[in-house]
Design a protein around this motif. Structure first.
Motif, PDB file in Angstrom:
ATOM      1  N   PHE A 101     -14.262  -5.736 -23.609  1.00  0.00           N
ATOM      2  CA  PHE A 101     -13.323  -4.614 -23.607  1.00  0.00           C
ATOM      3  C   PHE A 101     -13.669  -3.618 -22.512  1.00  0.00           C
ATOM      4  O   PHE A 101     -12.783  -3.032 -21.874  1.00  0.00           O
ATOM      5  CB  PHE A 101     -13.321  -3.912 -24.963  1.00  0.00           C
ATOM      6  N   ARG A 102     -14.947  -3.411 -22.269  1.00  0.00           N
ATOM      7  CA  ARG A 102     -15.354  -2.483 -21.213  1.00  0.00           C
ATOM      8  C   ARG A 102     -14.838  -2.944 -19.846  1.00  0.00           C
ATOM      9  O   ARG A 102     -14.381  -2.133 -19.041  1.00  0.00           O
ATOM     10  CB  ARG A 102     -16.877  -2.337 -21.184  1.00  0.00           C
ATOM     11  N   LEU A 103     -14.944  -4.247 -19.581  1.00  0.00           N
ATOM     12  CA  LEU A 103     -14.402  -4.766 -18.326  1.00  0.00           C
ATOM     13  C   LEU A 103     -12.910  -4.493 -18.231  1.00  0.00           C
ATOM     14  O   LEU A 103     -12.402  -4.029 -17.196  1.00  0.00           O
ATOM     15  CB  LEU A 103     -14.656  -6.273 -18.228  1.00  0.00           C
ATOM     16  N   PHE A 104     -12.196  -4.786 -19.299  1.00  0.00           N
ATOM     17  CA  PHE A 104     -10.753  -4.557 -19.342  1.00  0.00           C
ATOM     18  C   PHE A 104     -10.428  -3.096 -19.038  1.00  0.00           C
ATOM     19  O   PHE A 104      -9.550  -2.785 -18.218  1.00  0.00           O
ATOM     20  CB  PHE A 104     -10.221  -4.960 -20.717  1.00  0.00           C
ATOM     21  N   LYS A 105     -11.138  -2.193 -19.672  1.00  0.00           N
ATOM     22  CA  LYS A 105     -10.897  -0.763 -19.455  1.00  0.00           C
ATOM     23  C   LYS A 105     -11.190  -0.374 -18.013  1.00  0.00           C
ATOM     24  O   LYS A 105     -10.420   0.372 -17.393  1.00  0.00           O
ATOM     25  CB  LYS A 105     -11.753   0.060 -20.417  1.00  0.00           C
ATOM     26  N   HIS A 106     -12.287  -0.869 -17.465  1.00  0.00           N
ATOM     27  CA  HIS A 106     -12.621  -0.558 -16.069  1.00  0.00           C
ATOM     28  C   HIS A 106     -11.502  -0.990 -15.126  1.00  0.00           C
ATOM     29  O   HIS A 106     -11.129  -0.259 -14.200  1.00  0.00           O
ATOM     30  CB  HIS A 106     -13.923  -1.248 -15.665  1.00  0.00           C
ATOM     31  N   PHE A 107     -10.962  -2.181 -15.339  1.00  0.00           N
ATOM     32  CA  PHE A 107      -9.914  -2.681 -14.450  1.00  0.00           C
ATOM     33  C   PHE A 107      -8.610  -1.922 -14.646  1.00  0.00           C
ATOM     34  O   PHE A 107      -7.865  -1.685 -13.685  1.00  0.00           O
ATOM     35  CB  PHE A 107      -9.720  -4.182 -14.653  1.00  0.00           C
ATOM     36  N   CYS A 108      -8.308  -1.541 -15.876  1.00  0.00           N
ATOM     37  CA  CYS A 108      -7.089  -0.773 -16.133  1.00  0.00           C
ATOM     38  C   CYS A 108      -7.130   0.600 -15.457  1.00  0.00           C
ATOM     39  O   CYS A 108      -6.101   1.099 -14.971  1.00  0.00           O
ATOM     40  CB  CYS A 108      -6.883  -0.585 -17.631  1.00  0.00           C
ATOM     41  N   LEU A 109      -8.297   1.222 -15.420  1.00  0.00           N
ATOM     42  CA  LEU A 109      -8.413   2.571 -14.863  1.00  0.00           C
ATOM     43  C   LEU A 109      -8.629   2.556 -13.351  1.00  0.00           C
ATOM     44  O   LEU A 109      -8.211   3.484 -12.653  1.00  0.00           O
ATOM     45  CB  LEU A 109      -9.555   3.324 -15.552  1.00  0.00           C
ATOM     46  N   GLY A 110      -9.299   1.533 -12.843  1.00  0.00           N
ATOM     47  CA  GLY A 110      -9.404   1.325 -11.407  1.00  0.00           C
ATOM     48  C   GLY A 110     -10.155   2.402 -10.644  1.00  0.00           C
ATOM     49  O   GLY A 110     -10.981   3.143 -11.190  1.00  0.00           O
ATOM     50  N   GLY A 111      -9.864   2.481  -9.331  1.00  0.00           N
ATOM     51  CA  GLY A 111     -10.524   3.417  -8.439  1.00  0.00           C
ATOM     52  C   GLY A 111      -9.696   4.652  -8.164  1.00  0.00           C
ATOM     53  O   GLY A 111      -8.719   4.942  -8.870  1.00  0.00           O
ATOM     54  N   GLU A 112     -10.054   5.359  -7.099  1.00  0.00           N
ATOM     55  CA  GLU A 112      -9.483   6.680  -6.842  1.00  0.00           C
ATOM     56  C   GLU A 112      -8.000   6.637  -6.523  1.00  0.00           C
ATOM     57  O   GLU A 112      -7.244   7.547  -6.903  1.00  0.00           O
ATOM     58  CB  GLU A 112     -10.253   7.345  -5.693  1.00  0.00           C
ATOM     59  N   LEU A 113      -7.538   5.604  -5.840  1.00  0.00           N
ATOM     60  CA  LEU A 113      -6.117   5.493  -5.480  1.00  0.00           C
ATOM     61  C   LEU A 113      -5.472   4.310  -6.193  1.00  0.00           C
ATOM     62  O   LEU A 113      -4.654   3.592  -5.619  1.00  0.00           O
ATOM     63  CB  LEU A 113      -5.962   5.351  -3.961  1.00  0.00           C
ATOM     64  N   CYS A 114      -5.835   4.131  -7.448  1.00  0.00           N
ATOM     65  CA  CYS A 114      -5.355   2.982  -8.221  1.00  0.00           C
ATOM     66  C   CYS A 114      -3.834   2.987  -8.361  1.00  0.00           C
ATOM     67  O   CYS A 114      -3.223   4.009  -8.680  1.00  0.00           O
ATOM     68  CB  CYS A 114      -5.996   3.002  -9.609  1.00  0.00           C
ATOM     69  N   MET A 161      -7.675  -4.706  -4.576  1.00  0.00           N
ATOM     70  CA  MET A 161      -7.144  -3.828  -3.533  1.00  0.00           C
ATOM     71  C   MET A 161      -6.110  -2.872  -4.134  1.00  0.00           C
ATOM     72  O   MET A 161      -6.134  -1.666  -3.869  1.00  0.00           O
ATOM     73  CB  MET A 161      -6.519  -4.661  -2.415  1.00  0.00           C
ATOM     74  N   LYS A 162      -5.216  -3.400  -4.946  1.00  0.00           N
ATOM     75  CA  LYS A 162      -4.176  -2.590  -5.576  1.00  0.00           C
ATOM     76  C   LYS A 162      -4.789  -1.522  -6.492  1.00  0.00           C
ATOM     77  O   LYS A 162      -4.289  -0.400  -6.571  1.00  0.00           O
ATOM     78  CB  LYS A 162      -3.230  -3.485  -6.372  1.00  0.00           C
ATOM     79  N   TRP A 163      -5.897  -1.889  -7.146  1.00  0.00           N
ATOM     80  CA  TRP A 163      -6.542  -0.960  -8.080  1.00  0.00           C
ATOM     81  C   TRP A 163      -7.580  -0.069  -7.403  1.00  0.00           C
ATOM     82  O   TRP A 163      -8.321   0.649  -8.063  1.00  0.00           O
ATOM     83  CB  TRP A 163      -7.201  -1.749  -9.206  1.00  0.00           C
ATOM     84  N   SER A 164      -7.652  -0.117  -6.069  1.00  0.00           N
ATOM     85  CA  SER A 164      -8.586   0.708  -5.280  1.00  0.00           C
ATOM     86  C   SER A 164     -10.048   0.408  -5.626  1.00  0.00           C
ATOM     87  O   SER A 164     -10.899   1.301  -5.626  1.00  0.00           O
ATOM     88  CB  SER A 164      -8.294   2.204  -5.494  1.00  0.00           C
ATOM     89  N   MET A 165     -10.327  -0.887  -5.886  1.00  0.00           N
ATOM     90  CA  MET A 165     -11.696  -1.309  -6.182  1.00  0.00           C
ATOM     91  C   MET A 165     -12.239  -2.283  -5.135  1.00  0.00           C
ATOM     92  O   MET A 165     -13.451  -2.541  -5.096  1.00  0.00           O
ATOM     93  CB  MET A 165     -11.755  -1.965  -7.568  1.00  0.00           C
ATOM     94  N   LEU A 166     -11.375  -2.813  -4.294  1.00  0.00           N
ATOM     95  CA  LEU A 166     -11.806  -3.796  -3.303  1.00  0.00           C
ATOM     96  C   LEU A 166     -12.767  -3.146  -2.306  1.00  0.00           C
ATOM     97  O   LEU A 166     -12.519  -2.054  -1.796  1.00  0.00           O
ATOM     98  CB  LEU A 166     -10.596  -4.359  -2.562  1.00  0.00           C
ATOM     99  N   GLY A 201     -14.204   5.294  -5.970  1.00  0.00           N
ATOM    100  CA  GLY A 201     -13.800   5.880  -4.704  1.00  0.00           C
ATOM    101  C   GLY A 201     -12.545   5.205  -4.194  1.00  0.00           C
ATOM    102  O   GLY A 201     -11.802   4.566  -4.956  1.00  0.00           O
ATOM    103  N   VAL A 202     -12.290   5.326  -2.914  1.00  0.00           N
ATOM    104  CA  VAL A 202     -11.108   4.741  -2.280  1.00  0.00           C
ATOM    105  C   VAL A 202     -11.473   3.348  -1.773  1.00  0.00           C
ATOM    106  O   VAL A 202     -12.334   3.203  -0.907  1.00  0.00           O
ATOM    107  CB  VAL A 202     -10.597   5.613  -1.125  1.00  0.00           C
ATOM    108  N   GLY A 203     -10.804   2.331  -2.303  1.00  0.00           N
ATOM    109  CA  GLY A 203     -11.089   0.958  -1.914  1.00  0.00           C
ATOM    110  C   GLY A 203     -10.432   0.579  -0.599  1.00  0.00           C
ATOM    111  O   GLY A 203      -9.685   1.359   0.002  1.00  0.00           O
ATOM    112  N   LEU A 204     -10.694  -0.655  -0.175  1.00  0.00           N
ATOM    113  CA  LEU A 204     -10.097  -1.174   1.055  1.00  0.00           C
ATOM    114  C   LEU A 204      -8.578  -1.316   0.890  1.00  0.00           C
ATOM    115  O   LEU A 204      -8.081  -1.587  -0.200  1.00  0.00           O
ATOM    116  CB  LEU A 204     -10.714  -2.521   1.408  1.00  0.00           C
TER     117      LEU A 204
END
Length: 270
Positions: free
Chosen positions: A164-177, A35-40, A258-261
């Motif tokens: 590492f790809r997973l780590f990078k994805h989570f670090c960068l997050g979604g639109e309102l991360c 949720m914080k990373w705008s991925m939820l 995009g914008v997560g929950l």
């Protein structure tokens, strides 16, 4: 490389494993981080089984059969432009399939982050100036800027690894991360998701734990063009197939940028 099948001797069939439970999707703490990373609400995982032995050299045939399978077409989840989940239900004509290295069985890949000025001994991420991004930090600098001083702290070979790809994805997050001040949540979430998706076994001769899964990064096209994982090409929109050749399972990890929950649904908050 795009692939379109023209006469093949093998055709895989698939069934959805609706009872498969991915722990990271039901963990409250992980959901709060997403949720914080705008991925939820924009990230999910699904499981399917298949009926024939998987050969990595047939990865394009495997992926094309997957998308053409009636069970997959009616069950594979995608996000539409309005942010609602729907079944893919598209006539796929070709696929792009990239083999993703997946050999890591520990988190020591990230040890280098503590010795180069990216992190403080406490795990806090060092802030830095950037011309375009406010509140930038040395971790994202290392992840995104190829001519940064610390870019090669993680070698190019390790950057290709699924871990590492997973780590990078989570670090960068979604639109309102909302970015973390310390690295631990990124590493803990990466470990949790990786462990949930990857199969391993012990080599009886070498006495080492080895990854037995094959990881593929996949996109698919219909007559109108790119349609999966989205009709828009975006680095943070991704679909990975994690294939267990022994169980004959394929897990699909999907995220659409995009914008997560803004809140954790009740069923996930328990």
């Amino acid at each position: 490389m795009a692939s379109e099948r023209q006469g093949h001797e093998t055709k895989y069939s698939f069934n959805v494993l609706s009872n498969k439970r991915f722990s990271f999707l039901h963990d409250r703490h992980t959901s709060e981080l997403f949720m914080k990373w705008s991925m939820l609400g924009r990230i999910t995982a699904q499981a399917f089984n298949f009926d024939q032995y998987f050969h990595p050299y047939k990865k394009h045939d495997f992926a094309l059969d997957f998308f053409k399978d009636p069970c997959v077409k009616s069950n594979l989840k995608v996000l539409d432009a309005s942010g609602l989940w729907k079944a893919l239900d598209s006539e796929i004509t070709k696929v792009n399939v990239e083999a993703v290295p997946c050999t890591r069985t520990s988190m020591d890949l990230f040890d280098a982050l503590y010795s180069c000025g990216i992190l403080r001994p406490s795990g806090h991420i060092v802030k830095c100036f950037h011309d375009f991004y406010a509140d930038f930090d040395e971790l994202r600098n290392m992840l995104l800027i190829e001519d940064s001083d610390n870019y090669e702290i993680i070698c190019r070979e390790d950057r290709e690894e699924f871990l590492f790809r997973l780590f990078k994805h989570f670090c960068l997050g979604g639109e309102l991360c909302q970015y973390e001040d310390v690295v631990d949540p990124y590493i803990e979430t990466t470990k949790s998701v990786y462990k949930d998706l990857i199969s391993v076994q012990k080599d009886p001769e070498m006495k080492e734990i080895l990854v037995t899964s094959t990881v593929l990064k996949v996109s698919a096209y219909d007559d109108s063009g790119l349609c999966y994982p989205s009709c828009k090409d975006e680095e943070q929109t991704f679909a990975y197939f994690i294939v267990d050749p022994f169980k004959r399972h394929v897990y699909v990890l999907y995220h659409c940028f995009g914008v997560g929950l803004f809140s954790v649904p009740e069923k996930e908050a328990k």
